[in-house]
Design a protein around this motif. Sequence first.
Motif, mmCIF file in Angstrom:
data_model
loop_
_atom_site.group_PDB
_atom_site.id
_atom_site.type_symbol
_atom_site.label_atom_id
_atom_site.label_comp_id
_atom_site.label_asym_id
_atom_site.label_seq_id
_atom_site.Cartn_x
_atom_site.Cartn_y
_atom_site.Cartn_z
ATOM 1 N N GLU A 180 -0.816 15.726 5.180
ATOM 2 C CA GLU A 180 -0.030 15.229 4.058
ATOM 3 C C GLU A 180 -0.889 15.252 2.793
ATOM 4 N N THR A 182 0.312 14.447 -0.299
ATOM 5 C CA THR A 182 0.813 13.527 -1.322
ATOM 6 C C THR A 182 -0.175 12.407 -1.606
ATOM 7 N N LEU A 183 -0.767 11.850 -0.546
ATOM 8 C CA LEU A 183 -1.711 10.753 -0.722
ATOM 9 C C LEU A 183 -2.921 11.196 -1.533
ATOM 10 N N PHE A 225 2.706 6.705 -4.765
ATOM 11 C CA PHE A 225 2.435 5.812 -3.641
ATOM 12 C C PHE A 225 3.703 5.077 -3.215
ATOM 13 N N ASP A 228 6.006 7.399 -1.401
ATOM 14 C CA ASP A 228 5.431 7.763 -0.104
ATOM 15 C C ASP A 228 5.376 6.576 0.853
ATOM 16 N N SER A 229 6.066 5.495 0.478
ATOM 17 C CA SER A 229 6.176 4.285 1.316
ATOM 18 C C SER A 229 4.858 3.540 1.465
ATOM 19 N N GLU A 230 3.899 3.814 0.597
ATOM 20 C CA GLU A 230 2.663 3.032 0.576
ATOM 21 C C GLU A 230 2.868 1.900 -0.431
ATOM 22 N N ARG A 231 3.740 0.950 -0.080
ATOM 23 C CA ARG A 231 4.197 -0.050 -1.036
ATOM 24 C C ARG A 231 3.076 -0.975 -1.508
ATOM 25 N N ILE A 233 -0.202 -0.473 -1.611
ATOM 26 C CA ILE A 233 -1.104 0.257 -2.492
ATOM 27 C C ILE A 233 -0.438 0.496 -3.848
ATOM 28 N N SER A 234 0.852 0.797 -3.828
ATOM 29 C CA SER A 234 1.586 1.029 -5.063
ATOM 30 C C SER A 234 1.569 -0.211 -5.951
#
Length: 314
Positions: A180, A182-183, A225, A228-231, A233-234
């Motif tokens: 991935e 995106t991260l 973020f 990308d469901s990294e809530r 971190i977002s």
Amino acid sequence: MTDARKLDAALDGLVHDGSLSADQAELVRERFESTDAPSDSRTSVLAEIAGYVGGAFLVIAIAIITATRWDAFTQWQRAVLFGALAIILFSLGLFVGSLTAVKSRLSGVLYGFSAASATATIAIIHQKNDAPTLAFLGGTAIALIGYYLVQSFVGHFTLYGFIFVSGIMAISDLTPQGSETTLFVAIYFLLLGSGWLALTYSKYVDEFLGYIFGGATLFIAGQIFFIDSERVISYLLMIYAAALTTWLYLRVNRWPLLLTAVLTTTVGVGEFVGSTLGGSLGSALGLFAAGVALVTSSLLALRNKREKALEIAE
């Protein structure tokens, strides 16, 4: 080095030598920042426009000629064509120079076109099925040299654009297949936005565009973020972006920083409420409006307090 950094270096040297006091140096800085550059004459502006139009006609003519005979050219003939164009454009930029504002803008445009032609040259020589990372890195190098020679608005825009795209392509090449990306792109945007804000604050690049690019890149990183469901971190990144741009705004008073702080805070709060309250739109909109009002009023109040403190000290 920009004119502002040259002035700061000269004034710091004079203060260190005892030729000027710190108050006198600060007075010179304030007068320098408040002094507008002399406007260009009508003749110079017309000459600048003629240069842009003529350059556009030249590029269009070359594009038409190459399009009709592109298949007849060999790979190296195509590379030589774009390489020669890159050298000619860069040489014209050196010839025009930067003695006046008009010449600086025209040189910046020429260096930008040279960077684009150099990118095409490397892409033709080093053909790949995936991202042409090497080609864009070459174009970035030309754009960087051009901006070092002439710190123009167009040059700044071109340089940041090449760095922005080159980083994405490099990540795409370096990331193993099936992984991935995106991260890693979001982390790159975080570093790029923070770094560009630092360069802008240190006056290595133009403040207006620099704060816009840096703040916007941090905002995009947070949204990547979030998507990308990294809530978590977002949310942390949005807090960081809002705090950083607020801190900078209280020191340099530039509206792009205020816009970034308000936008990041309000959008982040809206996304947090929308995620935790099951998508309650009414609550999100209410917090959005409250966030705008609170952040704006808080920043303005802090700014006024700081200005009054400086007036009292003087």
